[in-house]
Design a protein around this motif. Structure first.
Motif, PDB file in Angstrom:
ATOM      1  N   ARG A  84     -24.163 -48.560  -6.018  1.00  0.00           N
ATOM      2  CA  ARG A  84     -23.573 -47.700  -4.994  1.00  0.00           C
ATOM      3  C   ARG A  84     -24.639 -46.832  -4.304  1.00  0.00           C
ATOM      4  NH1 ARG A  84     -20.424 -45.385  -8.080  1.00  0.00           N
ATOM      5  NH2 ARG A  84     -21.337 -43.326  -8.262  1.00  0.00           N
ATOM      6  N   ARG A  85     -25.624 -46.363  -5.089  1.00  0.00           N
ATOM      7  CA  ARG A  85     -26.653 -45.485  -4.525  1.00  0.00           C
ATOM      8  C   ARG A  85     -27.721 -46.233  -3.728  1.00  0.00           C
ATOM      9  NH1 ARG A  85     -26.310 -43.376  -9.763  1.00  0.00           N
ATOM     10  NH2 ARG A  85     -28.213 -44.525 -10.310  1.00  0.00           N
ATOM     11  N   ASN A  86     -27.935 -47.502  -4.040  1.00  0.00           N
ATOM     12  CA  ASN A  86     -29.075 -48.208  -3.468  1.00  0.00           C
ATOM     13  C   ASN A  86     -28.697 -49.403  -2.598  1.00  0.00           C
ATOM     14  OD1 ASN A  86     -31.605 -46.954  -4.959  1.00  0.00           O
ATOM     15  ND2 ASN A  86     -30.005 -47.216  -6.511  1.00  0.00           N
ATOM     16  N   GLU A  91     -17.992 -48.404  -3.082  1.00  0.00           N
ATOM     17  CA  GLU A  91     -17.791 -48.132  -4.505  1.00  0.00           C
ATOM     18  C   GLU A  91     -16.799 -49.100  -5.130  1.00  0.00           C
ATOM     19  OE1 GLU A  91     -16.809 -44.374  -7.466  1.00  0.00           O
ATOM     20  OE2 GLU A  91     -16.313 -44.233  -5.350  1.00  0.00           O
TER      21      GLU A  91
END
Length: 286
Positions: A84-86, A91
């Motif tokens: 989700r962050r990269n 999500e």
């Protein structure tokens, strides 16, 4: 008639099943408030499925099943967060990809390395045959989660409501996320033995969702969800003796039935209350 209703209490395995179910229901109900508030319902689904490869690897390596399941659940949570962050992946897509990948890997391991582990037991549980060491594990997990709630419950509540505000006043939001993820993973592992990896999803969602319809105060919501979780689990385990059905299935069915009733008749947030409010607003505008 009364003697017939008291028959389940004559058997030690039924008394143990009812007590264990009530304990699992209570701690799942408590956590379900934070899960519902944070919007992590699908995450609970993912963690409950992600424990399967951990159980299989633990058997292959000769380690305790609980250790493998817990490590697998935390690893899955970290992988979902990393994706989700990269990446541009949303999500819900990250959760869906990771939990199906972990579940598939678990099925492959169970197929390649035949063992005495029954997939049906992992998925649906067997609270009637729960071992003393599993009961002890559940009590330890329950105590640990309660300690986390007593020490950091207010911080977790603030973070769930508004992560930005929690970060602005100096709270370590990364630590809070780890604490909640770890608590959900630990409870999913402990409850897996009783109700299974699939049905624990409902126990981590339904009590909190039901309580959310009944009150606007979070403290009251915690009390209601804990009572709903414990009460339906105890009653479900008791009723399963007479129905001769799956204990976990009866528990979850009771929770779903209660949620449906509350969804309709809740005094402020139920469907009937909403209809009355709309009718009153129309009459006032005329």
């Amino acid at each position: 008639m009364i003697e017939a209703l008291l028959i389940p209490f004559d058997y030690e395995y039924m008394r143990n099943a009812m007590l264990v179910s009530a304990a699992i229901g209570a701690i799942c109900g408590l956590l379900s408030c934070f899960v519902a508030l944070k919007g992590w319902s699908l995450l609970g689904d993912a963690l409950s499925h992600a424990v399967v490869p951990g159980v299989a690897l633990a058997w292959i390596l000769g380690l305790p099943f609980a250790l493998g399941a817990f490590a697998s659940g935390l690893l899955a949570a970290w992988v979902m967060g990393f994706i989700r962050r990269n990446s541009r992946i949303r999500e819900d897509a990250a959760i869906g990809v990771v939990f199906t990948a972990f579940f598939g890997a678990g099925l492959v391991l169970l197929t390649l390395f035949p063992s005495n582990i029954r997939l049906q037991t992992i998925i649906f549980g067997n609270v009637l045959g729960i071992a003393p060491e599993d009961t002890l594990q559940l009590l330890i997990v329950t105590g640990g989660v309660l300690a986390v709630m007593l020490l950091r419950g207010r911080d977790l509540m603030l973070w769930c409501f508004d992560a930005g505000h929690a970060r602005a006043i100096g709270l370590n939001t990364s630590l809070l996320q780890i604490l909640l993820l770890g608590s959900v993973a630990a409870v999913a592992v402990a409850a897996m033995v009783a109700v299974g990896a699939v049905l624990v999803i409902a126990m981590l969602v339904a009590p909190g969702a039901t309580a959310y319809l009944l009150t606007d105060r979070f403290g009251r919501m915690l009390q209601l969800a804990t009572a709903i979780g414990a009460g339906t689990a105890l009653l479900g385990a008791y009723a399963s003796y007479f129905l001769d059905g799956s204990t976990g299935g009866v528990i979850v069915s009771l929770q779903a039935l209660l949620f449906t009733v509350v969804l309709v008749v809740a005094p402020r947030h139920g469907l009937l209350a909403g209809r009355r409010a709309r009718r009153a607003a129309m009459e006032a505008s005329l």
